[in-house]
Design a protein around this motif. Structure first.
Motif, PDB file in Angstrom:
ATOM      1  N   ALA A  63       0.874  -1.174   0.000  1.00 46.33           N
ATOM      2  CA  ALA A  63       0.000   0.000   0.000  1.00 46.33           C
ATOM      3  C   ALA A  63       0.908   1.220   0.000  1.00 46.33           C
ATOM      4  O   ALA A  63       2.128   1.107   0.134  1.00 46.33           O
ATOM      5  CB  ALA A  63      -0.910   0.002   1.224  1.00 46.33           C
ATOM      6  N   SER A  64       0.307   2.370  -0.126  1.00 46.20           N
ATOM      7  CA  SER A  64       1.129   3.574  -0.063  1.00 46.20           C
ATOM      8  C   SER A  64       1.679   3.726   1.353  1.00 46.20           C
ATOM      9  O   SER A  64       1.108   3.224   2.314  1.00 46.20           O
ATOM     10  CB  SER A  64       0.311   4.800  -0.464  1.00 46.20           C
ATOM     11  N   TRP A  65       2.793   4.410   1.478  1.00 47.23           N
ATOM     12  CA  TRP A  65       3.446   4.527   2.785  1.00 47.23           C
ATOM     13  C   TRP A  65       2.552   5.204   3.809  1.00 47.23           C
ATOM     14  O   TRP A  65       2.567   4.851   4.977  1.00 47.23           O
ATOM     15  CB  TRP A  65       4.793   5.246   2.666  1.00 47.23           C
ATOM     16  N   SER A  66       1.730   6.166   3.357  1.00 51.11           N
ATOM     17  CA  SER A  66       0.868   6.869   4.314  1.00 51.11           C
ATOM     18  C   SER A  66      -0.197   5.942   4.901  1.00 51.11           C
ATOM     19  O   SER A  66      -0.495   6.006   6.097  1.00 51.11           O
ATOM     20  CB  SER A  66       0.216   8.079   3.659  1.00 51.11           C
ATOM     21  N   ILE A  67      -0.739   5.075   4.087  1.00 51.55           N
ATOM     22  CA  ILE A  67      -1.743   4.123   4.588  1.00 51.55           C
ATOM     23  C   ILE A  67      -1.103   3.136   5.544  1.00 51.55           C
ATOM     24  O   ILE A  67      -1.660   2.814   6.598  1.00 51.55           O
ATOM     25  CB  ILE A  67      -2.443   3.394   3.418  1.00 51.55           C
ATOM     26  N   ARG A  68       0.095   2.667   5.229  1.00 52.80           N
ATOM     27  CA  ARG A  68       0.788   1.721   6.113  1.00 52.80           C
ATOM     28  C   ARG A  68       1.111   2.364   7.462  1.00 52.80           C
ATOM     29  O   ARG A  68       0.927   1.752   8.509  1.00 52.80           O
ATOM     30  CB  ARG A  68       2.044   1.186   5.453  1.00 52.80           C
ATOM     31  N   VAL A  69       1.577   3.604   7.432  1.00 47.69           N
ATOM     32  CA  VAL A  69       1.892   4.309   8.682  1.00 47.69           C
ATOM     33  C   VAL A  69       0.626   4.511   9.506  1.00 47.69           C
ATOM     34  O   VAL A  69       0.610   4.270  10.718  1.00 47.69           O
ATOM     35  CB  VAL A  69       2.593   5.655   8.400  1.00 47.69           C
ATOM     36  N   LEU A  70      -0.451   4.954   8.861  1.00 50.63           N
ATOM     37  CA  LEU A  70      -1.707   5.157   9.585  1.00 50.63           C
ATOM     38  C   LEU A  70      -2.240   3.851  10.163  1.00 50.63           C
ATOM     39  O   LEU A  70      -2.777   3.834  11.276  1.00 50.63           O
ATOM     40  CB  LEU A  70      -2.748   5.807   8.679  1.00 50.63           C
ATOM     41  N   LEU A  71      -2.101   2.761   9.430  1.00 45.44           N
ATOM     42  CA  LEU A  71      -2.555   1.462   9.915  1.00 45.44           C
ATOM     43  C   LEU A  71      -1.768   1.047  11.161  1.00 45.44           C
ATOM     44  O   LEU A  71      -2.350   0.617  12.158  1.00 45.44           O
ATOM     45  CB  LEU A  71      -2.409   0.402   8.820  1.00 45.44           C
ATOM     46  N   VAL A  72      -0.457   1.203  11.105  1.00 47.96           N
ATOM     47  CA  VAL A  72       0.382   0.853  12.257  1.00 47.96           C
ATOM     48  C   VAL A  72       0.030   1.724  13.460  1.00 47.96           C
ATOM     49  O   VAL A  72      -0.109   1.231  14.581  1.00 47.96           O
ATOM     50  CB  VAL A  72       1.875   0.963  11.894  1.00 47.96           C
ATOM     51  N   VAL A  73      -0.136   3.019  13.234  1.00 48.10           N
ATOM     52  CA  VAL A  73      -0.488   3.928  14.335  1.00 48.10           C
ATOM     53  C   VAL A  73      -1.845   3.555  14.923  1.00 48.10           C
ATOM     54  O   VAL A  73      -2.015   3.527  16.149  1.00 48.10           O
ATOM     55  CB  VAL A  73      -0.472   5.398  13.858  1.00 48.10           C
ATOM     56  N   LEU A  74      -2.809   3.252  14.079  1.00 50.13           N
ATOM     57  CA  LEU A  74      -4.140   2.872  14.545  1.00 50.13           C
ATOM     58  C   LEU A  74      -4.093   1.574  15.364  1.00 50.13           C
ATOM     59  O   LEU A  74      -4.639   1.513  16.472  1.00 50.13           O
ATOM     60  CB  LEU A  74      -5.099   2.708  13.365  1.00 50.13           C
ATOM     61  N   VAL A  75      -3.432   0.555  14.840  1.00 53.85           N
ATOM     62  CA  VAL A  75      -3.378  -0.736  15.528  1.00 53.85           C
ATOM     63  C   VAL A  75      -2.601  -0.625  16.836  1.00 53.85           C
ATOM     64  O   VAL A  75      -3.065  -1.070  17.894  1.00 53.85           O
ATOM     65  CB  VAL A  75      -2.760  -1.812  14.604  1.00 53.85           C
ATOM     66  N   LEU A  76      -1.434  -0.009  16.797  1.00 56.84           N
ATOM     67  CA  LEU A  76      -0.615   0.112  17.993  1.00 56.84           C
ATOM     68  C   LEU A  76      -1.264   1.031  19.029  1.00 56.84           C
ATOM     69  O   LEU A  76      -1.311   0.714  20.212  1.00 56.84           O
ATOM     70  CB  LEU A  76       0.783   0.618  17.637  1.00 56.84           C
ATOM     71  N   GLY A  77      -1.806   2.142  18.579  1.00 54.90           N
ATOM     72  CA  GLY A  77      -2.446   3.078  19.502  1.00 54.90           C
ATOM     73  C   GLY A  77      -3.686   2.502  20.163  1.00 54.90           C
ATOM     74  O   GLY A  77      -3.848   2.603  21.386  1.00 54.90           O
ATOM     75  N   SER A  78      -4.549   1.884  19.368  1.00 51.72           N
ATOM     76  CA  SER A  78      -5.788   1.352  19.946  1.00 51.72           C
ATOM     77  C   SER A  78      -5.523   0.162  20.859  1.00 51.72           C
ATOM     78  O   SER A  78      -6.130   0.036  21.922  1.00 51.72           O
ATOM     79  CB  SER A  78      -6.776   0.975  18.842  1.00 51.72           C
ATOM     80  N   SER A  79      -4.600  -0.706  20.476  1.00 56.22           N
ATOM     81  CA  SER A  79      -4.314  -1.860  21.333  1.00 56.22           C
ATOM     82  C   SER A  79      -3.618  -1.431  22.623  1.00 56.22           C
ATOM     83  O   SER A  79      -3.914  -1.960  23.697  1.00 56.22           O
ATOM     84  CB  SER A  79      -3.477  -2.896  20.579  1.00 56.22           C
ATOM     85  N   THR A  80      -2.723  -0.465  22.540  1.00 59.25           N
ATOM     86  CA  THR A  80      -2.045   0.024  23.740  1.00 59.25           C
ATOM     87  C   THR A  80      -3.040   0.703  24.670  1.00 59.25           C
ATOM     88  O   THR A  80      -3.007   0.497  25.887  1.00 59.25           O
ATOM     89  CB  THR A  80      -0.903   0.978  23.362  1.00 59.25           C
ATOM     90  N   PHE A  81      -3.932   1.497  24.126  1.00 60.04           N
ATOM     91  CA  PHE A  81      -4.964   2.152  24.936  1.00 60.04           C
ATOM     92  C   PHE A  81      -5.830   1.106  25.633  1.00 60.04           C
ATOM     93  O   PHE A  81      -6.137   1.225  26.821  1.00 60.04           O
ATOM     94  CB  PHE A  81      -5.818   3.070  24.061  1.00 60.04           C
TER      95      PHE A  81
END
Length: 104
Positions: A63-81
């Motif tokens: 995928a484009s780099w922006s989508i990959r970064v957003l996906l990682v931030v979403l998954v890591l942020g939501s799971s950590t929260f």
């Protein structure tokens, strides 16, 4: 950093991180891990030890780099929260799993 008596070592620590029960010989280490000062930080470290490899794989998806970064931030942020807000329940479940408190 000094090792505590009953320290499970890297392989058993990885199994413990995945949710497996440690043998009786590690009981005092588990008690320390879940009850002494800093237990919330240790829960967070275990969570990150699981999530970083998963997020690395997600970052490698085509995928484009922006989508990959957003996906990682979403998954890591939501799971950590989620881990942070449910840390008390996670700790209680681990204590019951290792028979350090009686079941409900």
């Amino acid at each position: 950093m000094t090792r505590l008596p009953g320290d499970p070592g890297p392989l058993r620590w990885a199994r413990y991180t995945l949710g497996f029960r440690l043998p009786e010989e590690n009981r005092e280490w588990v008690r320390h891990d879940l009850t002494d000062a800093g237990w919330r930080g240790r829960i967070l470290v275990r969570h990150l030890a699981l999530m970083i490899p998963i997020c690395t794989l997600l970052a490698l998806l085509p995928a484009s780099w922006s989508i990959r970064v957003l996906l990682v931030v979403l998954v890591l942020g939501s799971s950590t929260f989620t881990v942070l807000i449910s840390a008390n329940e996670l700790r209680r479940a681990r204590l019951r799993q290792h028979r350090l408190i009686p079941p409900r």
